[in-house]
Design a protein around this motif. Sequence first.
Motif, PDB file in Angstrom:
ATOM      1  N   ASP A   1      21.097  72.791  58.790  1.00 32.08           N
ATOM      2  CA  ASP A   1      20.912  71.667  57.852  1.00 32.08           C
ATOM      3  C   ASP A   1      20.519  70.409  58.616  1.00 32.08           C
ATOM      4  OD1 ASP A   1      21.877  73.482  56.047  1.00 32.08           O
ATOM      5  OD2 ASP A   1      23.729  72.394  55.587  1.00 32.08           O
ATOM      6  N   HIS A   2      19.516  69.691  58.106  1.00 29.90           N
ATOM      7  CA  HIS A   2      19.106  68.438  58.738  1.00 29.90           C
ATOM      8  C   HIS A   2      19.073  67.320  57.702  1.00 29.90           C
ATOM      9  CE1 HIS A   2      17.106  65.350  60.906  1.00 29.90           C
ATOM     10  NE2 HIS A   2      15.914  65.530  60.371  1.00 29.90           N
ATOM     11  N   THR A   3      19.788  66.240  57.996  1.00 27.08           N
ATOM     12  CA  THR A   3      19.846  65.093  57.078  1.00 27.08           C
ATOM     13  C   THR A   3      19.591  63.793  57.848  1.00 27.08           C
ATOM     14  OG1 THR A   3      22.226  64.963  57.475  1.00 27.08           O
ATOM     15  CG2 THR A   3      21.502  66.168  55.504  1.00 27.08           C
ATOM     16  N   HIS A   4      19.342  62.729  57.083  1.00 30.17           N
ATOM     17  CA  HIS A   4      19.215  61.386  57.662  1.00 30.17           C
ATOM     18  C   HIS A   4      20.362  60.531  57.125  1.00 30.17           C
ATOM     19  CE1 HIS A   4      14.670  62.502  57.481  1.00 30.17           C
ATOM     20  NE2 HIS A   4      15.164  62.876  58.644  1.00 30.17           N
ATOM     21  N   ALA A   5      21.585  60.951  57.377  1.00 32.84           N
ATOM     22  CA  ALA A   5      22.753  60.325  56.752  1.00 32.84           C
ATOM     23  C   ALA A   5      22.867  58.845  57.126  1.00 32.84           C
ATOM     24  CB  ALA A   5      24.015  61.072  57.173  1.00 32.84           C
TER      25      ALA A   5
ATOM     26  N   GLN B   1      18.905  57.245  66.077  1.00 36.46           N
ATOM     27  CA  GLN B   1      17.820  56.564  65.348  1.00 36.46           C
ATOM     28  C   GLN B   1      17.000  57.532  64.493  1.00 36.46           C
ATOM     29  OE1 GLN B   1      16.295  55.071  69.068  1.00 36.46           O
ATOM     30  NE2 GLN B   1      16.819  52.950  68.498  1.00 36.46           N
ATOM     31  N   HIS B   2      17.583  58.672  64.147  1.00 31.69           N
ATOM     32  CA  HIS B   2      16.850  59.649  63.349  1.00 31.69           C
ATOM     33  C   HIS B   2      17.746  60.384  62.349  1.00 31.69           C
ATOM     34  CE1 HIS B   2      14.044  63.451  63.306  1.00 31.69           C
ATOM     35  NE2 HIS B   2      14.589  63.205  62.145  1.00 31.69           N
ATOM     36  N   GLY B   3      18.801  61.076  62.775  1.00 32.98           N
ATOM     37  CA  GLY B   3      19.599  61.834  61.816  1.00 32.98           C
ATOM     38  C   GLY B   3      20.514  62.841  62.482  1.00 32.98           C
TER      39      GLY B   3
HETATM   40 ZN   LIG Z   1      14.305  64.123  60.198  1.00 34.29          ZN
END
Ligand SMILES: [Zn+2]
Length: 699
Positions: free
Chosen positions: A136-140, A197-199
């Motif tokens: 799972d990849h998010t930008h929380a 600086q990304h997620g």
């Molecule tokens: Zn991303």
Amino acid sequence: MQNRWNDAEAQAFCDRYRAHGEAMALRVYASRLLGADPALVLHGGGNTSVKTTAKDLLGRTIDVLCVKGSGSDLAAVEPAGLPAVRLSPLRELRALPSLGDQAMVDAVRGALLDSKAPNPSVETLLHAFLPHAFVDHTHADAILALTDQPDGEALVRACFHDDVVSLPWIMPGFPLAKAVADAFERAPGCQGIVLRQHGLFTFGATARASYERTIALVDRAERFVRQRVGDAPAMLRGAPAPLPAAERAAALARFLPILRGALATPTQGPCGPGWRRVVADARVDDVAANFAAHPDARALCATNPVTPDHVLRTKGPYVFLTRAQAADAEAVRAEVAAYVARYRAYHAAHAARCANELLLPTPVVAVIEGVGLVACQDTRKAARIAADVAARSLVVKATAHALGRYQPLGDAELAEMEFWPLELAKLGAPQAPPLQGQIALVTGAAGAIGVGIVEALLAAGACVFATDRDGDRLDKALARFGGQKGQLATATADVTDATAVVGLFAACCRAFGGVDVVVPNAGIAHVSTLAEMDPARFAKALEVNTTGTMLVLKEAARVFAAQRTGGSVVVQASKNAFAPGAGFGAYSASKAAALQLARIAALEFAPLGVTVNAINADAVFGDDDAPSLLWQEVGPERMRARGLDAAGLRAFYRERSLLKTTVLPRHVGEAVVFFASAKTPTTGAVLPVDGGLPEAFPR
Ligand SMILES: [Zn+2]
């Protein structure tokens, strides 16, 4: 951060997507849980995957990776939005020292099981290189507040200790995929990988495990931040006080046409100069207003986005306007010009890293002191997405600012993302419809012709502000456009009430940012000979058909002048203006006067670049949900006089025309679209839409 996993819901997904297998069903469920929380991802951001098996053409079982495809939104993803790629050929790529973007795209597309599937995510290799079944990849928000900092690494360490691996910014694609896989192998016990600086990336053997790791890590970050910052960061506490909530709407109505005019880009139209216009979506809730009232807002608006993914939606910096500036067209234009100059310099400075041409250099987001934010884009949908992204970003920036010092990705790295062909591909390049970016205000929109006009304008890509005196009729008539909510707004107002007409234009400006196409269409009929005329009924016809048109033209002139980007007015006159009928004095005289007003407006509005034309329609009956009031008034008498029933009356009018055709509401709408498209340099004209009636030929 709330853990939304629910076993019953998960089971419902397994039942619903039984044909796709349990792994895919739970992948879809967990993806939607992530997508449903704006504190985790927004509008197509983030990506997820599952490793499973499939049968090849020879019936052999092969390992596949199903990974989110471009164009899918996690909140509503379906199995088809997670295209399957063969896993082993992609994993072998890890041995390469480097891999160009185009070669990577070719390799990933070449591994697709379905050649018609959408492009898999640019992070496909990252998902492939990790060993876990679910990723799972998010930008929380909380992860970004923690890591958009000069000492982001130390803060991650203080918050998570050794439970996560923390990586600096690395360009997505092959380099990031290798770095994340290497980092995991160095710390195989970690619960996630924070990309500063990304997620955030998390992973697990089950959909639930990976999802719950995301929630647990983000929850820890939220608690860590709250301990240091409190429940609301200083900038969002309303000191200094913003404009009172009740006054923000009026401020928007005043400021938006000026801003929108300044953001329009001159183009070469089919007959001389034209405009590429934008549509606005504003946010004036207390959070946005408090941020916008704070002395640090201007500096934070000038910074880069909280995660580089957002640059496509909002550009990097926002423009900041004081209220005094926002009310002054010259001041707004100066701020926009300064922004454009900075944007061009940014592009030039990093051109070597930019694979693409300069995009439109005007700002997307404006923050207005003490009022809130406004996002302006080509389409209503893009404006709404940009406004959603900006609204969350204000909170993240304010939180990061309170935690330490907000420091997002630098210009060089941001430019690389902003002009990266693989990122730009996410936006697509659909053909723009003819009235994209234009905003139309239609009165009398509940009637047969009104509905036809609304329908044609929506189909041509315009945003439509549809109004009528009768709200219930309006709702019923426009229910057919339910699916176009974002592009259509409604209001009730009586066009004979000068104050109400002013309010109508203000509401349209608040809803969409301004007005480009004005269609005075409200009208009433009254049948009576002169000998039997009730003077009060005659006066009423004049009030609606003539004075109502005048009031709409008057207010339109004011908004057109504020925007300075031309426009068009299409007055609904009548064939009776040229071909009057006995017993039709009130209607014919008041419509003839409206037509004369249109001609006066053509003279007076030309210096503003606004064309004014009229349509003479005839025998437009409408349907059950939007019948013509005119024909409800006139029809019974005509049927009696000619001894016809309703169907017979329609047939009579059809056969009476030269073209023997039924005039439909949509035909009138297409005439409006023609004038609004400015394809010919035409003003002061009358276009009949009547099937051809010699006595009504314009003269
Ligand atoms: Zn991303």
